[in-house]
Design an enzyme around this catalytic site. Structure first.
Site, PDB file in Angstrom:
ATOM      1  N   THR A 255      89.387  48.857  42.842  1.00 42.30           N
ATOM      2  CA  THR A 255      89.650  49.563  41.587  1.00 42.30           C
ATOM      3  C   THR A 255      88.763  50.791  41.461  1.00 42.30           C
ATOM      4  O   THR A 255      87.644  50.833  41.987  1.00 42.30           O
ATOM      5  CB  THR A 255      89.383  48.677  40.360  1.00 42.30           C
ATOM      6  OG1 THR A 255      87.972  48.443  40.233  1.00 42.30           O
ATOM      7  CG2 THR A 255      90.128  47.362  40.450  1.00 42.30           C
ATOM      8  N   ASP A 256      89.257  51.791  40.755  1.00 38.54           N
ATOM      9  CA  ASP A 256      88.376  52.837  40.276  1.00 38.54           C
ATOM     10  C   ASP A 256      87.418  52.176  39.284  1.00 38.54           C
ATOM     11  O   ASP A 256      87.626  51.035  38.852  1.00 38.54           O
ATOM     12  CB  ASP A 256      89.180  53.955  39.618  1.00 38.54           C
ATOM     13  CG  ASP A 256      88.488  55.310  39.710  1.00 38.54           C
ATOM     14  OD1 ASP A 256      87.282  55.351  40.000  1.00 38.54           O
ATOM     15  OD2 ASP A 256      89.160  56.343  39.495  1.00 38.54           O
ATOM     16  N   ALA A 257      86.357  52.874  38.907  1.00 38.84           N
ATOM     17  CA  ALA A 257      85.308  52.262  38.091  1.00 38.84           C
ATOM     18  C   ALA A 257      85.879  51.688  36.792  1.00 38.84           C
ATOM     19  O   ALA A 257      86.537  52.392  36.026  1.00 38.84           O
ATOM     20  CB  ALA A 257      84.226  53.285  37.780  1.00 38.84           C
TER      21      ALA A 257
END
Length: 485
Positions: A255-257
């Site tokens: 995932t992105d942050a």
């Protein structure tokens, strides 16, 4: 309430955390021993190369196969060179050059530098097709606006990184290039039919899957036809049906942050976001940059609670942790490459990317004016511009376009020409008006170090495009202008 040790370890095996400062605190190492998948390094973790190598060694004392990731894209997004700017041009410059073999060599050089420091995963390349000139977060991070070109360079970048023994993580699936808002601050929407996504946004992801990319990063963007009101990070239709079933990706979905507002607000916090991402099919959850031991434990507890109340199946979390472990196993098997970093390659590439429209004459001892631009959260506060590359005969001032009277700059310049430098000048408040007003009464050369939109200044003697604002791009521009010290 104390967590079941086995379930806590399972949950930790899906998390990519972070820590503050240049020295890993004890808790960051202890969590690795407890099963944490790894850490992401940010600019605050980087002082110099010797310190980074010592940090990665300290982290591996917690667990030898810990994943250590970083955003090292070259160009405008760099962590290793955050204090000076990257010695490599970014994707827009490489795409403009159009030499796929060069792109592979540049990324192999970046990978060699990371591998030598003990970093095993690069959260790069950005493979988004930047079709929106006003995109505030992708821009020069993209290889361009043509899906075919972006696909070819994306595959080359993946091959280069992984030839150096560093896992590539292509981003941001299913494509962030058509957005006009920043997912760090809100949830952008790409309101396009799936047929258009397949034609415009998805070809680079097909190319990186074919090239053997070990990881793909999700986007915190809303695609109504696929995700309804949710971000793609929480969409099984995107992560499983599209990425895995249709495109055949078998690696690790990162995932992105999750601290980004595009995800955290949609879920009601980082912990609930972690549960929703796992449910949708993500494997390795990047928590973000602002992380401490308490946050990691809260996220792990949220996952364990979801296992207990049925929101998450144990088999799904076991699958996710297994894919994170597979990624770690690949990085250990890949080992260190015999390739070495070649920063001069980056400077040479940046020179090839410079484009000049007009005549670069009469630029002796100019007044160089840098128009102030806020950095995105992805870029961070990295130095940019011509300042570090100017000879002693040139003077530089920094101004805010909306607050600067053209007469003030004409007074400072006197009889000297003016070189105006900026990033994304077409969308800088007051920038185009200031430039046109100056050029109407004074000899002006404009240097665009951001995404090259269709806008061109009226009356400027020359318009120089660098396709990025890295240290290498700045030096290349100074050399093209004849101003390099």
């Amino acid at each position: 309430m104390d967590l079941d040790p086995g379930l806590r370890r399972l949950a930790l095996g899906t998390l990519l955390a972070a820590y503050p400062g240049p020295v890993p605190p004890d808790w960051a190492v202890d969590l690795l021993a407890d099963g944490l998948a790894g850490h992401t390094l940010f600019g605050t973790n980087v002082h110099d190369t010797a310190q980074v190598a010592a940090s990665t060694a300290a982290l591996r004392a917690g667990r030898p196969d810990a994943l250590i990731a970083i955003d090292e894209e070259g160009g405008d997004v760099t962590r290793l060179a955050h204090a000076t700017g990257s010695p490599y041009p970014g994707n827009a410059a490489l795409g403009a050059i159009g030499d796929v073999a060069l792109t592979r060599r540049v990324y192999q050089s970046i990978g060699a530098e990371l591998a030598a420091l003990g970093i095993t995963v690069n959260l790069a390349p950005t493979v988004d097709v930047n079709t929106a000139d006003d995109n505030p977060v992708i821009g020069t991070r993209s290889f361009g606006a043509d899906p075919v070109r972006v696909a070819a360079h994306s595959a080359a970048a993946v091959a280069g990184l992984q030839a150096a023994g560093v896992a590539a993580c292509a981003k941001h699936f299913p494509g962030h290039g058509a957005t006009v808002t920043d997912s760090h601050h809100e949830l952008p929407t790409v309101d396009a039919p799936l047929s258009l996504l397949r034609q415009r946004d998805l070809p680079p992801f097909a190319a990186i899957v074919a090239a053997g990319a070990r990881a793909v990063m999700t986007a915190h963007i809303r695609v109504p036809e696929l995700t309804d009101a949710d971000p793609a990070t929480f969409s099984r239709a995107v992560l499983v049906d599209l990425l895995r079933a249709e495109y055949g990706f078998t690696g690790t979905i990162i995932t992105d942050a999750l601290e980004m507002k595009g995800a955290a607000i949609a879920a009601g916090g980082v912990g609930p976001a972690a549960v929703r991402a796992l449910t949708a099919g993500a494997d390795l959850l990047c928590i973000g940059a602002q992380v401490d031991a308490d946050l990691v434990e809260r996220v792990a507890a949220e996952i364990v609670d979801a296992l207990a109340d049925g929101r998450l199946a144990v088999t799904r979390v076991e699958e996710a942790a297994g894919r994170a472990a597979d990624l770690a196993a690949w990085t250990r098997a890949a080992g260190r490459s015999s390739a070495t970093a070649d920063t001069e390659l980056g400077y040479a590439a940046a020179r090839r990317a410079v484009r000049v429209d007009g005549l670069l004459t009469g630029l002796e001892q100019p007044l160089v004016v840098q128009l102030h631009t806020e950095s995105t959260m992805a870029e961070g506060r990295v130095p940019w511009g011509l300042g570090p590359h100017l000879g002693g005969a040139s003077e530089e001032v920094r101004v805010i376009a909306t607050e600067t009277d053209p007469a003030t700059l004409r007074g400072l310049a006197g009889d000297r020409p003016i070189v105006l430098v900026g990033r994304h000048l077409h969308r800088l408040p007051g920038g185009p008006a200031l430039i046109d007003a100056l050029a109407a009464q004074h000899p002006v050369t404009v240097v665009e170090m951001g995404w090259p939109a269709q806008w061109r200044p009226t009356g400027a003697r020359a318009f120089v495009t660098t396709y990025g604002a890295s240290h290498a791009n700045g030096r290349a521009a100074a050399e093209a202008l004849g101003l390099a010290g």
